[in-house]
Design an enzyme around this catalytic site. Structure first.
Site, mmCIF file in Angstrom:
data_model
loop_
_atom_site.group_PDB
_atom_site.id
_atom_site.type_symbol
_atom_site.label_atom_id
_atom_site.label_comp_id
_atom_site.label_asym_id
_atom_site.label_seq_id
_atom_site.Cartn_x
_atom_site.Cartn_y
_atom_site.Cartn_z
ATOM 1 N N CYS A 86 48.360 24.687 11.101
ATOM 2 C CA CYS A 86 49.311 25.646 10.535
ATOM 3 C C CYS A 86 49.458 25.426 9.031
ATOM 4 C CB CYS A 86 50.640 25.553 11.277
ATOM 5 S SG CYS A 86 51.685 26.989 11.040
ATOM 6 N N HIS A 203 49.272 25.492 17.344
ATOM 7 C CA HIS A 203 49.786 24.112 17.336
ATOM 8 C C HIS A 203 49.387 23.363 18.606
ATOM 9 C CE1 HIS A 203 52.604 24.271 13.861
ATOM 10 N NE2 HIS A 203 52.579 25.571 14.119
ATOM 11 N N GLU A 205 49.651 20.354 19.243
ATOM 12 C CA GLU A 205 50.641 19.306 19.565
ATOM 13 C C GLU A 205 51.824 19.866 20.361
ATOM 14 O OE1 GLU A 205 50.436 20.818 16.747
ATOM 15 O OE2 GLU A 205 52.376 20.946 15.719
#
Lengths: 236, 81
Positions: A86, A203, A205
């Site tokens: 990002c 993302h 994560e």
């Protein structure tokens, strides 16, 4: 494997990345303050999402001149693994470590939701554990994900397999309907020529534990660990 | 001291989502004569020195390195000494 998560003023996904790398993947992980220039001992440097320097001027434009970025450039040139997620992707673009530039989403809205992305190549360290055209369900959260790149550069990137992820339908079809932000050719993630530097808007994560709705982000982490010859924790 | 102005605009062919939205808003207000609109950035700088040519060269470097992104943006600059 030793990971460094860089913190810029305004980073806000640093703790999520630190947690996933350390607790979920069971790897050695340290924070790296943006004014640090010593990256010795790290195998992979992660530039997290957020709003470094308030996104002033252009996203990633000011962070690119943080002292740590000179070291990240050298680290990448020496073959170290670098991933920008990002805002981290935006910083890699501004730094010229990846080709292209980011613009406002065509809808002019901040978009925060799950999207489907298709793995366009399994020949990178980041996708070697995926199967061809595997669809990953991973959230995006950005206002500037409208990826732009000059036509000639894009053609070269495609020949070299640098387009790594594209926004797609759940059934893996790539079309304008499934393009959330106006990105050229639905591009969600690209790598450099050598493949050791990856930037992506989604993302991973935030999609690394079943409790969060998807574990598809693990495909990327697992590929990386595999590529680097690290034994993958059995939980994955 | 010199005063400088920098104008940053999107390159031809780059879609400007903000410009398109503002254009539509103007049209909805009845300003049908507006055929195109592009949004850019304007910056004012105060520079030490009086060497116009030298300052223009330095300011050009600033634009290339930081103020504009040459992949998607063009810039114009004016320096008054």
């Amino acid at each position: 494997m030793r990971f460094g998560v860089v913190i810029f003023p305004g980073s806000n996904c640093d703790h999520d990345c630190f947690y996933v790398l350390g607790e979920v993947l069971n790897q050695d992980v340290k924070y790296v303050w943006h004014q640090s220039t010593d990256l010795s001992g790290f195998d992979c440097i992660l530039l997290p999402g957020g709003f470094s320097y308030g996104d002033y001027l252009r996203t990633g434009a000011v962070a690119h001149f943080s002292p740590v970025m000179k070291s990240v450039e050298r680290f990448a040139a020496d073959g170290g693994m670098v991933i920008g997620i990002c805002n981290g992707f935006q910083i890699l673009l501004e730094a010229g470590l990846l080709p292209g530039a980011m613009m406002r989403n065509t809808g002019l809205k901040f978009i925060c939701r799950f999207v489907d992305i298709r793995v366009e190549t399994t020949s990178t360290p980041w996708t070697c554990g995926a199967y061809e055209h595997q669809v990953l369900r991973i959230p995006i959260a950005h206002n500037e994900g409208n990826y732009q790149v000059p036509y000639q550069t894009l053609e070269e990137m495609k020949l070299r397999g640098q387009v790594v992820f594209r926004y797609c339908s759940p059934a893996s079809s790539v079309s304008g309907e499934f393009n959330p932000n106006g990105a050229t050719e639905n591009i969600a993630g690209v790598c450099n020529r050598e493949g050791n530097v990856l930037g992506l808007m989604p993302h991973p994560e935030r999609a690394s534990e079943a409790e969060l709705g998807s574990t598809d982000g693990l495909v990327i982490w697992r590929s990386l660990l595999d590529h680097c010859g690290v034994e993958v924790p059995t939980i994955l | 001291m010199a005063r400088a102005r920098v104008y940053i605009t999107y390159k031809e062919g780059i879609l400007d989502p903000q410009g398109k939205t503002i254009l539509r808003a103007l049209k909805s207000l009845g300003y049908d004569e507006v055929e195109n609109l592009r949004v850019g950035k304007y910056m004012e700088l105060e520079l030490a020195g009086t060497d116009k040519e030298g300052l223009e060269k330095r300011l050009g470097e600033m634009c290339e390195k930081l103020l504009a992104n040459p992949i998607i943006e063009d810039y114009d600059l004016e320096v008054d000494v």
